[in-house]
Motif scaffolding. Structure first.
Motif, PDB file in Angstrom:
ATOM      1  N   LEU A 249      10.775  31.035  24.022  1.00 31.37           N
ATOM      2  CA  LEU A 249      11.685  30.143  24.727  1.00 31.37           C
ATOM      3  C   LEU A 249      13.109  30.668  24.624  1.00 31.37           C
ATOM      4  CD1 LEU A 249      12.522  27.450  26.100  1.00 31.37           C
ATOM      5  CD2 LEU A 249      12.587  26.432  23.801  1.00 31.37           C
ATOM      6  N   SER A 250      13.790  30.719  25.775  1.00 28.66           N
ATOM      7  CA  SER A 250      15.217  31.043  25.781  1.00 28.66           C
ATOM      8  C   SER A 250      15.923  30.106  26.745  1.00 28.66           C
ATOM      9  CB  SER A 250      15.455  32.497  26.191  1.00 28.66           C
ATOM     10  OG  SER A 250      15.042  32.719  27.527  1.00 28.66           O
ATOM     11  N   ILE A 251      17.222  29.961  26.542  1.00 25.14           N
ATOM     12  CA  ILE A 251      18.022  29.047  27.365  1.00 25.14           C
ATOM     13  C   ILE A 251      19.202  29.798  27.952  1.00 25.14           C
ATOM     14  CG2 ILE A 251      19.448  26.971  27.380  1.00 25.14           C
ATOM     15  CD1 ILE A 251      17.800  25.888  25.107  1.00 25.14           C
ATOM     16  N   ASP A 252      19.392  29.631  29.239  1.00 23.84           N
ATOM     17  CA  ASP A 252      20.582  30.123  29.926  1.00 23.84           C
ATOM     18  C   ASP A 252      21.584  28.982  29.925  1.00 23.84           C
ATOM     19  OD1 ASP A 252      22.534  31.005  31.643  1.00 23.84           O
ATOM     20  OD2 ASP A 252      21.149  31.827  33.131  1.00 23.84           O
ATOM     21  N   LEU A 253      22.657  29.137  29.149  1.00 25.27           N
ATOM     22  CA  LEU A 253      23.646  28.061  29.030  1.00 25.27           C
ATOM     23  C   LEU A 253      24.550  27.959  30.246  1.00 25.27           C
ATOM     24  CD1 LEU A 253      24.669  28.653  25.299  1.00 25.27           C
ATOM     25  CD2 LEU A 253      23.099  26.911  26.189  1.00 25.27           C
ATOM     26  N   LEU A 292      24.570  24.987  19.884  1.00 25.03           N
ATOM     27  CA  LEU A 292      23.321  25.735  20.029  1.00 25.03           C
ATOM     28  C   LEU A 292      23.566  27.239  19.908  1.00 25.03           C
ATOM     29  CD1 LEU A 292      21.533  23.845  22.958  1.00 25.03           C
ATOM     30  CD2 LEU A 292      20.786  23.970  20.584  1.00 25.03           C
ATOM     31  N   LEU A 293      24.647  27.709  20.499  1.00 23.83           N
ATOM     32  CA  LEU A 293      24.972  29.133  20.418  1.00 23.83           C
ATOM     33  C   LEU A 293      25.168  29.546  18.954  1.00 23.83           C
ATOM     34  CD1 LEU A 293      25.690  31.762  21.966  1.00 23.83           C
ATOM     35  CD2 LEU A 293      28.077  30.964  21.984  1.00 23.83           C
ATOM     36  N   MET A 294      25.902  28.736  18.214  1.00 24.54           N
ATOM     37  CA  MET A 294      26.140  29.054  16.812  1.00 24.54           C
ATOM     38  C   MET A 294      24.854  28.937  15.990  1.00 24.54           C
ATOM     39  SD  MET A 294      29.225  29.954  16.811  1.00 24.54           S
ATOM     40  CE  MET A 294      30.734  29.786  17.765  1.00 24.54           C
ATOM     41  N   GLU A 295      24.020  27.974  16.339  1.00 21.12           N
ATOM     42  CA  GLU A 295      22.781  27.750  15.583  1.00 21.12           C
ATOM     43  C   GLU A 295      21.825  28.927  15.692  1.00 21.12           C
ATOM     44  OE1 GLU A 295      20.024  25.219  13.315  1.00 21.12           O
ATOM     45  OE2 GLU A 295      22.188  25.394  13.559  1.00 21.12           O
ATOM     46  N   PHE A 296      21.737  29.507  16.885  1.00 23.53           N
ATOM     47  CA  PHE A 296      20.696  30.502  17.109  1.00 23.53           C
ATOM     48  C   PHE A 296      21.221  31.940  17.258  1.00 23.53           C
ATOM     49  CE2 PHE A 296      18.700  26.544  18.683  1.00 23.53           C
ATOM     50  CZ  PHE A 296      17.594  26.531  17.841  1.00 23.53           C
ATOM     51  N   ALA A 297      22.547  32.128  17.295  1.00 24.49           N
ATOM     52  CA  ALA A 297      23.061  33.482  17.553  1.00 24.49           C
ATOM     53  C   ALA A 297      23.956  34.033  16.455  1.00 24.49           C
ATOM     54  CB  ALA A 297      23.821  33.504  18.878  1.00 24.49           C
ATOM     55  N   ARG A 298      24.289  33.231  15.437  1.00 26.29           N
ATOM     56  CA  ARG A 298      25.124  33.773  14.359  1.00 26.29           C
ATOM     57  C   ARG A 298      24.351  34.772  13.506  1.00 26.29           C
ATOM     58  NH1 ARG A 298      27.652  28.527  11.490  1.00 26.29           N
ATOM     59  NH2 ARG A 298      25.459  27.938  11.676  1.00 26.29           N
ATOM     60  N   PRO A 299      25.028  35.826  13.046  1.00 28.32           N
ATOM     61  CA  PRO A 299      26.437  36.180  13.329  1.00 28.32           C
ATOM     62  C   PRO A 299      26.596  36.686  14.752  1.00 28.32           C
ATOM     63  CG  PRO A 299      25.383  37.905  12.057  1.00 28.32           C
ATOM     64  CD  PRO A 299      24.385  36.793  12.146  1.00 28.32           C
ATOM     65  N   LEU A 300      27.627  36.205  15.425  1.00 28.97           N
ATOM     66  CA  LEU A 300      27.812  36.549  16.827  1.00 28.97           C
ATOM     67  C   LEU A 300      28.180  38.023  16.981  1.00 28.97           C
ATOM     68  CD1 LEU A 300      29.860  33.485  18.132  1.00 28.97           C
ATOM     69  CD2 LEU A 300      27.396  33.878  18.303  1.00 28.97           C
ATOM     70  N   PRO A 301      27.580  38.703  17.936  1.00 28.14           N
ATOM     71  CA  PRO A 301      27.968  40.088  18.220  1.00 28.14           C
ATOM     72  C   PRO A 301      29.287  40.121  18.998  1.00 28.14           C
ATOM     73  CG  PRO A 301      26.312  39.367  19.769  1.00 28.14           C
ATOM     74  CD  PRO A 301      26.480  38.243  18.797  1.00 28.14           C
ATOM     75  N   PRO A 306      25.373  38.233  26.942  1.00 25.60           N
ATOM     76  CA  PRO A 306      23.918  38.203  27.107  1.00 25.60           C
ATOM     77  C   PRO A 306      23.255  37.044  26.372  1.00 25.60           C
ATOM     78  CG  PRO A 306      24.670  40.440  26.679  1.00 25.60           C
ATOM     79  CD  PRO A 306      25.834  39.539  26.420  1.00 25.60           C
ATOM     80  N   LEU A 307      23.822  36.627  25.246  1.00 29.66           N
ATOM     81  CA  LEU A 307      23.250  35.500  24.505  1.00 29.66           C
ATOM     82  C   LEU A 307      23.502  34.185  25.220  1.00 29.66           C
ATOM     83  CD1 LEU A 307      24.191  36.544  20.873  1.00 29.66           C
ATOM     84  CD2 LEU A 307      21.880  36.324  21.812  1.00 29.66           C
ATOM     85  N   ILE A 308      24.651  34.054  25.833  1.00 34.46           N
ATOM     86  CA  ILE A 308      24.935  32.834  26.596  1.00 34.46           C
ATOM     87  C   ILE A 308      23.978  32.723  27.777  1.00 34.46           C
ATOM     88  CG2 ILE A 308      26.656  31.787  28.139  1.00 34.46           C
ATOM     89  CD1 ILE A 308      28.782  32.780  26.106  1.00 34.46           C
ATOM     90  N   LYS A 309      23.573  33.868  28.335  1.00 34.62           N
ATOM     91  CA  LYS A 309      22.651  33.867  29.470  1.00 34.62           C
ATOM     92  C   LYS A 309      21.180  33.826  29.054  1.00 34.62           C
ATOM     93  CE  LYS A 309      23.358  34.208  33.217  1.00 34.62           C
ATOM     94  NZ  LYS A 309      23.404  33.099  34.192  1.00 34.62           N
ATOM     95  N   ALA A 310      20.887  34.147  27.797  1.00 37.73           N
ATOM     96  CA  ALA A 310      19.492  34.133  27.341  1.00 37.73           C
ATOM     97  C   ALA A 310      19.481  33.916  25.840  1.00 37.73           C
ATOM     98  CB  ALA A 310      18.783  35.431  27.707  1.00 37.73           C
ATOM     99  N   LEU A 311      19.727  32.667  25.434  1.00 35.80           N
ATOM    100  CA  LEU A 311      19.801  32.328  24.019  1.00 35.80           C
ATOM    101  C   LEU A 311      18.395  32.067  23.488  1.00 35.80           C
ATOM    102  CD1 LEU A 311      21.624  31.594  21.572  1.00 35.80           C
ATOM    103  CD2 LEU A 311      21.541  29.210  22.401  1.00 35.80           C
ATOM    104  N   PRO A 312      17.894  32.908  22.578  1.00 38.22           N
ATOM    105  CA  PRO A 312      16.540  32.687  22.051  1.00 38.22           C
ATOM    106  C   PRO A 312      16.509  31.457  21.148  1.00 38.22           C
ATOM    107  CG  PRO A 312      17.590  34.516  20.917  1.00 38.22           C
ATOM    108  CD  PRO A 312      18.534  34.104  22.015  1.00 38.22           C
ATOM    109  N   ILE A 313      15.514  30.607  21.359  1.00 39.87           N
ATOM    110  CA  ILE A 313      15.386  29.371  20.582  1.00 39.87           C
ATOM    111  C   ILE A 313      14.228  29.518  19.602  1.00 39.87           C
ATOM    112  CG2 ILE A 313      15.035  26.874  20.689  1.00 39.87           C
ATOM    113  CD1 ILE A 313      17.644  27.851  21.979  1.00 39.87           C
TER     114      ILE A 313
END
Length: 393
Positions: A249-253, A292-301, A306-313
């Motif tokens: 599952l991924s989310i495009d924010l 959600l971005l911080m929950e699933f993408a930290r540490p942020l690159p 690309p993470l905002i467009k396809a954030l893995p959940i």
């Protein structure tokens, strides 16, 4: 005396009962709970979505791999017929912007009351707290408040429901009476469990809107809700089958903005403002989306576009099956003939969610339950006629 026995007073069972009564059979309905159609009534609490006003080919396609066995039934009773049925029960309908069809009163109770009155007028007898307990040879065993009774109807239609919302009557216990004939139950149209970090606590109960969810080849533009135990809601339900079957599952924010545009906006000078304010001002990301971005993408690159467009959940699998809107699995199609009669028990038919099929949300489940109930009822009535069996009337 009875000609036909229906086990279960949900939409499939009541439709089978009405169909057989109109064919001249004397029908008894056995319902295990103190009142009929409890799951149907629960569905109506949030607005009774009866069907989807789609062309039949589009409607059929929504069932995916389960379309084949259901196709003749849904062609005989699809979205148009479901609407006509409800209008025949004095329910005014409206169609929402997404094509979903609802009674104007939004609830299930007025429709059910009208339906039960019509069934009563057709001579259908409804017994509450009558629980099916399998067979004793040719006889159907029923546990009643006054003890065990054994019945020998000409035909029986099983409409026992799936295996979710056990407190409403759908617990899947009937499978014990059909050993070797069922596929394992699985949750369908369900949420997913997530062990949130503490920083997500302020966002529990909030809806995530304006996103797209991806799971394999399945895409949803619906919204979902952050809950204490994970994620729930229409957007998640639309991709739940693919996730359950192994897709990530991924989310495009920001589904309406390209990744290059996101990247360009983020490269604008941010000065001394925090990253959160920069995301809010440059991308208009809500606090919930930022969380959600911080929950699933930290540490942020350095490049987070690309993470905002396809954030893995990351999740821990489906919510418990009893919390699912519906279930997959159940009585296998190869145990039934084309008329939904059990191959090893002539004169016994099956319908509704207890069959091994799966529907998406959006009115598909109720329509298919009605369609299979009608199909089973018609073939049960035809079976009595074809075999020259004298009925009680």
């Amino acid at each position: 005396m009875m000609d036909a026995l229906v086990i279960g007073a949900g939409p499939a069972g009541l439709m089978a009962a009405e169909t057989m009564a109109r064919a001249g059979l004397r029908v008894t309905v056995a319902e295990a709970k103190p009142s009929p159609a409890r799951k149907f009534l629960m569905a109506g609490k949030s607005g009774l979505n009866l069907t989807k006003a789609d062309p039949i080919e589009t409607f059929l396609a929504a069932f995916g791999a389960d379309t084949g066995p259901l196709e003749p039934m849904l062609r005989a009773f699809g979205p148009a017929e479901t609407q006509g049925w409800a209008e025949g029960l004095n329910q005014e309908l409206f169609t929402g912007s997404t094509g979903r069809v609802f009674p104007k009163k939004m609830k299930a109770s007025p429709l059910l009351r009208s339906w039960l009155a019509r069934l009563d007028g057709l001579g259908v007898t409804l017994h509450r707290r009558w629980r099916w307990d399998g067979w004793d040879g040719p006889e159907v065993r029923i546990e009643t408040p006054n003890g065990l009774v054994q019945l020998n109807p000409v035909v029986t239609v099983l409409a026992c429901g799936g295996a979710s919302w056990a407190r409403l009557g759908s617990n899947g216990a009937w499978a014990a009476h059909l050993p070797g004939q069922t596929s394992p139950f699985q949750p369908a149209n369900m949420g997913f469990q997530i062990a949130w970090s503490d920083h997500m606590r302020p966002y529990m109960g909030r809806a995530i809107k304006g996103i797209a969810l991806y799971a394999g080849d399945t895409v949803s533009r619906g919204e979902f809700v952050l809950t204490k135990h994970g994620i729930e809601g229409g957007g998640v339900y639309e991709v739940s089958r693919a996730i359950r079957d192994g897709a990530a599952l991924s989310i495009d924010l920001m589904p309406d903005v390209t990744v290059d545009s996101v990247r360009e906006r983020l490269t604008r000078p941010r000065g001394k403002i925090s990253l959160g304010n920069h995301l809010r001002k440059s991308l208009k990301l809500t606090p919930e989306k930022q969380a959600l971005l911080m929950e699933f993408a930290r540490p942020l690159p350095d490049d987070i576009a690309p993470l905002i467009k396809a954030l893995p959940i990351r999740h821990a699998g489906p919510m418990p099956m009893d919390q699912a809107i519906s279930t997959a699995g159940g009585l296998r199609w190869d145990t039934l003939d084309d008329g939904l009669m059990l191959r090893d028990r002539p004169g016994t038919f099956a319908a509704g969610e207890m069959l091994d099929w799966e529907a998406p949300t959006g009115g598909y489940l109720i329509t298919a339950c009605l369609a299979t109930g009608l199909w089973a009822g018609r073939h049960a009535a035809r079976w009595t006629a074809d075999h020259g069996i004298a009925t009680a009337r």
